[in-house]
Design a protein around this motif. Structure first.
Motif, PDB file in Angstrom:
ATOM      1  N   ASP A   1       0.854  -1.185   0.000  1.00 19.73           N
ATOM      2  CA  ASP A   1       0.000   0.000   0.000  1.00 19.73           C
ATOM      3  C   ASP A   1       0.894   1.240   0.000  1.00 19.73           C
ATOM      4  OD1 ASP A   1      -1.660   2.160   0.581  1.00 19.73           O
ATOM      5  OD2 ASP A   1      -2.915   1.011   1.964  1.00 19.73           O
ATOM      6  N   PRO A   2       0.927   2.006  -1.108  1.00 22.25           N
ATOM      7  CA  PRO A   2       1.833   3.159  -1.173  1.00 22.25           C
ATOM      8  C   PRO A   2       1.532   4.224  -0.132  1.00 22.25           C
ATOM      9  CG  PRO A   2       0.297   3.163  -3.026  1.00 22.25           C
ATOM     10  CD  PRO A   2       0.153   1.846  -2.355  1.00 22.25           C
ATOM     11  N   PHE A   3       0.291   4.305   0.334  1.00 18.77           N
ATOM     12  CA  PHE A   3      -0.056   5.306   1.343  1.00 18.77           C
ATOM     13  C   PHE A   3       0.499   4.911   2.712  1.00 18.77           C
ATOM     14  CE2 PHE A   3      -3.246   5.693  -1.987  1.00 18.77           C
ATOM     15  CZ  PHE A   3      -3.171   7.048  -2.264  1.00 18.77           C
ATOM     16  N   ARG A   4       0.551   3.609   2.983  1.00 17.10           N
ATOM     17  CA  ARG A   4       1.088   3.130   4.255  1.00 17.10           C
ATOM     18  C   ARG A   4       2.615   3.025   4.215  1.00 17.10           C
ATOM     19  NH1 ARG A   4      -2.213  -2.068   6.015  1.00 17.10           N
ATOM     20  NH2 ARG A   4      -0.958  -1.750   7.915  1.00 17.10           N
ATOM     21  N   ALA A   5       3.189   3.177   3.043  1.00 19.10           N
ATOM     22  CA  ALA A   5       4.647   3.099   2.915  1.00 19.10           C
ATOM     23  C   ALA A   5       5.334   4.421   3.215  1.00 19.10           C
ATOM     24  CB  ALA A   5       5.010   2.653   1.490  1.00 19.10           C
ATOM     25  N   VAL A   6       4.538   5.474   3.414  1.00 17.20           N
ATOM     26  CA  VAL A   6       5.110   6.791   3.685  1.00 17.20           C
ATOM     27  C   VAL A   6       6.024   6.720   4.905  1.00 17.20           C
ATOM     28  CG1 VAL A   6       4.558   9.145   4.392  1.00 17.20           C
ATOM     29  CG2 VAL A   6       3.178   8.011   2.642  1.00 17.20           C
ATOM     30  N   ARG A   7       7.221   7.259   4.751  1.00 18.74           N
ATOM     31  CA  ARG A   7       8.266   7.330   5.779  1.00 18.74           C
ATOM     32  C   ARG A   7       9.091   6.052   5.898  1.00 18.74           C
ATOM     33  NH1 ARG A   7       5.261  10.160  10.917  1.00 18.74           N
ATOM     34  NH2 ARG A   7       4.034   8.280  10.740  1.00 18.74           N
ATOM     35  N   LYS A   8       8.576   4.912   5.435  1.00 15.02           N
ATOM     36  CA  LYS A   8       9.382   3.689   5.507  1.00 15.02           C
ATOM     37  C   LYS A   8      10.655   3.812   4.675  1.00 15.02           C
ATOM     38  CE  LYS A   8       6.493  -0.220   6.765  1.00 15.02           C
ATOM     39  NZ  LYS A   8       6.049  -1.573   6.356  1.00 15.02           N
ATOM     40  N   ASP A   9      10.575   4.545   3.567  1.00 12.36           N
ATOM     41  CA  ASP A   9      11.744   4.657   2.696  1.00 12.36           C
ATOM     42  C   ASP A   9      12.828   5.547   3.293  1.00 12.36           C
ATOM     43  OD1 ASP A   9      10.397   7.049   2.435  1.00 12.36           O
ATOM     44  OD2 ASP A   9      10.683   7.182   0.263  1.00 12.36           O
ATOM     45  N   ARG A  10      12.567   6.171   4.445  1.00 10.97           N
ATOM     46  CA  ARG A  10      13.559   7.047   5.082  1.00 10.97           C
ATOM     47  C   ARG A  10      14.353   6.345   6.186  1.00 10.97           C
ATOM     48  NH1 ARG A  10       9.168  11.868   6.124  1.00 10.97           N
ATOM     49  NH2 ARG A  10       8.232  11.789   4.046  1.00 10.97           N
ATOM     50  N   ILE A  11      13.904   5.183   6.605  1.00 17.01           N
ATOM     51  CA  ILE A  11      14.552   4.507   7.732  1.00 17.01           C
ATOM     52  C   ILE A  11      15.877   3.898   7.274  1.00 17.01           C
ATOM     53  CG2 ILE A  11      14.348   2.675   9.450  1.00 17.01           C
ATOM     54  CD1 ILE A  11      11.298   2.989   9.226  1.00 17.01           C
ATOM     55  N   ASN A  12      16.958   4.262   7.976  1.00 14.56           N
ATOM     56  CA  ASN A  12      18.274   3.746   7.593  1.00 14.56           C
ATOM     57  C   ASN A  12      18.935   3.010   8.760  1.00 14.56           C
ATOM     58  OD1 ASN A  12      19.481   5.729   9.292  1.00 14.56           O
ATOM     59  ND2 ASN A  12      19.568   7.218   7.620  1.00 14.56           N
ATOM     60  N   LEU A  13      20.131   2.496   8.517  1.00 15.98           N
ATOM     61  CA  LEU A  13      20.835   1.711   9.528  1.00 15.98           C
ATOM     62  C   LEU A  13      21.109   2.522  10.784  1.00 15.98           C
ATOM     63  CD1 LEU A  13      22.226  -0.916  10.368  1.00 15.98           C
ATOM     64  CD2 LEU A  13      24.285  -0.110   9.182  1.00 15.98           C
ATOM     65  N   ALA A  14      21.463   3.790  10.638  1.00 18.38           N
ATOM     66  CA  ALA A  14      21.713   4.628  11.813  1.00 18.38           C
ATOM     67  C   ALA A  14      20.473   4.726  12.692  1.00 18.38           C
ATOM     68  CB  ALA A  14      22.173   6.029  11.390  1.00 18.38           C
TER      69      ALA A  14
END
Length: 384
Positions: A100-113
């Motif tokens: 669901d692209p609407f529920r994916a918001v912010r997931k693409d920003r999470i990194n290893l740090a």
């Protein structure tokens, strides 16, 4: 080695008194200075109900101390160029975005740090998206996390993550190294090089007879119910892969692990972890951010609110008088890790002091913080 033997005896007496009054059941511990063991002690029961005594080679389900081993795989990957702190989860696990692209918001920003500093914004839950009887299959956990939403903007909130961050980190390092199984990666890159022969993700069948059962002494209305932890007696099996909670180890093996970082990543004349990575891992990365989970615990007990005090994966002592696992008298750069109500290790680099404590009988977490504040202070008081 400049340790006060009378003070160490007081430490032993206090632990025995704790066990006698039923605060917990038994303990294996090591106190060392400059890498030399000043006290190795075995006390109480591995299982109070059956009268089984604690033995030095007991194998413990070390709960969230497992995260330290997963962090170490990330440290190796950083030093070897396989990952960067800015590597996003979705760079290696694209299915984490979900469908669901609407529920994916912010997931693409999470990194290893974000994962290493508990600032991912993912829910602070011990449930990684599926029932506990499926925790041991990492592929199933990762698939389930595709449908778990971010709850805070990544990087803006520090909230200790019992499960999700390290499930993701474990899968990131597995894919970065191209291994079929996470447990094999941990064995090859951490446990075997350190000679940690009794440590694994999962409980090897050969170690089942030495395993200490998880027995939980917490209120039924607490943050975790007893069955939430005791179920791991059944689910940490030989084949289970839980990068956040599923490791088993002994006091001697955890000491070897702690000593790796006291020596700034060096073992047998070679650096398993780059000193520059160890330096940043043991340096405060979260400023004065509070840790939401432990702030709530402090409020319940009318304690001063502690700062979160995280490096890259390591919890740090920090400054001030707020109750914490390492006590207020360890040096600010003291670093270590711990497991729910039961296990802890720390290294005080200023005093060159190492403390390892594995216990049977899982305590309420507030009581556990109070216990370790007391015992950590007694360990430091023995260093002269």
């Amino acid at each position: 080695m400049s340790m006060n033997q009378k003070a160490l005896k007081r430490l032993e007496d206090e632990i025995n008194a704790d066990i006698e009054r039923g605060s917990y059941d038994g303990v294996n511990l090591i106190v060392a200075r400059h890498g030399e063991i000043a006290l190795q002690g075995t006390y109480g029961y591995a299982e109070r109900a059956t009268g089984r005594p604690t033995k030095r080679d007991d194998v413990y389900r070390i709960l969230s101390m497992s995260k330290a081993f997963t962090n170490t795989l990330a440290y190796r990957a950083l030093g070897e160029g396989k990952l960067a702190l800015s590597t996003r989860v979705v760079d290696l696990i694209p299915e984490f975005l979900g469908t669901d692209p609407f529920r994916a918001v912010r997931k693409d920003r999470i990194n290893l740090a974000h994962l290493l500093t508990h600032r991912s914004g993912m829910p602070a839950t011990p449930d990684p998206g599926l029932p506990a009887d499926r925790f041991g299959v990492l592929a199933d956990v990762i698939a389930a996390l595709g449908s778990v939403d971010v709850v805070n903007e990544p990087g803006t909130n520090l909230n200790y993550a019992p499960s999700i961050n390290h499930a993701l980190m474990g899968e990131m390092v597995r894919r970065a190294y191209g291994y079929g199984h996470f447990r094999d990666l941990a064995r090859d890159l951490v446990f075997e090089p350190l000679g940690m022969t009794d440590t694994a993700f999962g409980l090897p069948r050969a170690n089942e007879g030495r395993a200490v059962p998880l027995k939980v002494y917490v209120p039924e209305d607490g943050w975790l119910a007893p069955e939430d932890i005791e179920c791991l007696n059944d689910y940490i099996t030989a084949d289970a892969e839980m990068p956040w909670v599923g490791a088993t180890s002994t006091v001697d093996d955890v000491f070897k692990f702690a000593e790796l970082f006291r020596r700034r990543g060096e073992v047998d004349g070679e650096h398993l972890i780059a000193p520059a990575v160890v330096e940043q891992a043991t340096t405060l990365q979260t400023g004065d951010m509070p840790n939401d989970l432990y702030s709530g615990l402090a409020a319940q007990r009318s304690w001063e609110t502690p700062a979160g005090n995280f490096g890259l994966g390591f919890s740090l002592s920090g400054t001030g008088t707020a109750p914490n696992f390492f006590g207020p008298f360890t040096s600010p750069r003291t670093f270590g890790n711990y497991g729910a109500g039961s296990t802890l290790f720390w290294v005080d680099p200023e005093r060159d002091l190492t403390f390892v404590f594995l216990s049977s009988g899982v305590m309420d977490e507030g009581d556990n913080v109070a216990r370790f504040q007391k015992l950590s202070t007694m360990v430091v008081a023995a260093a002269v």
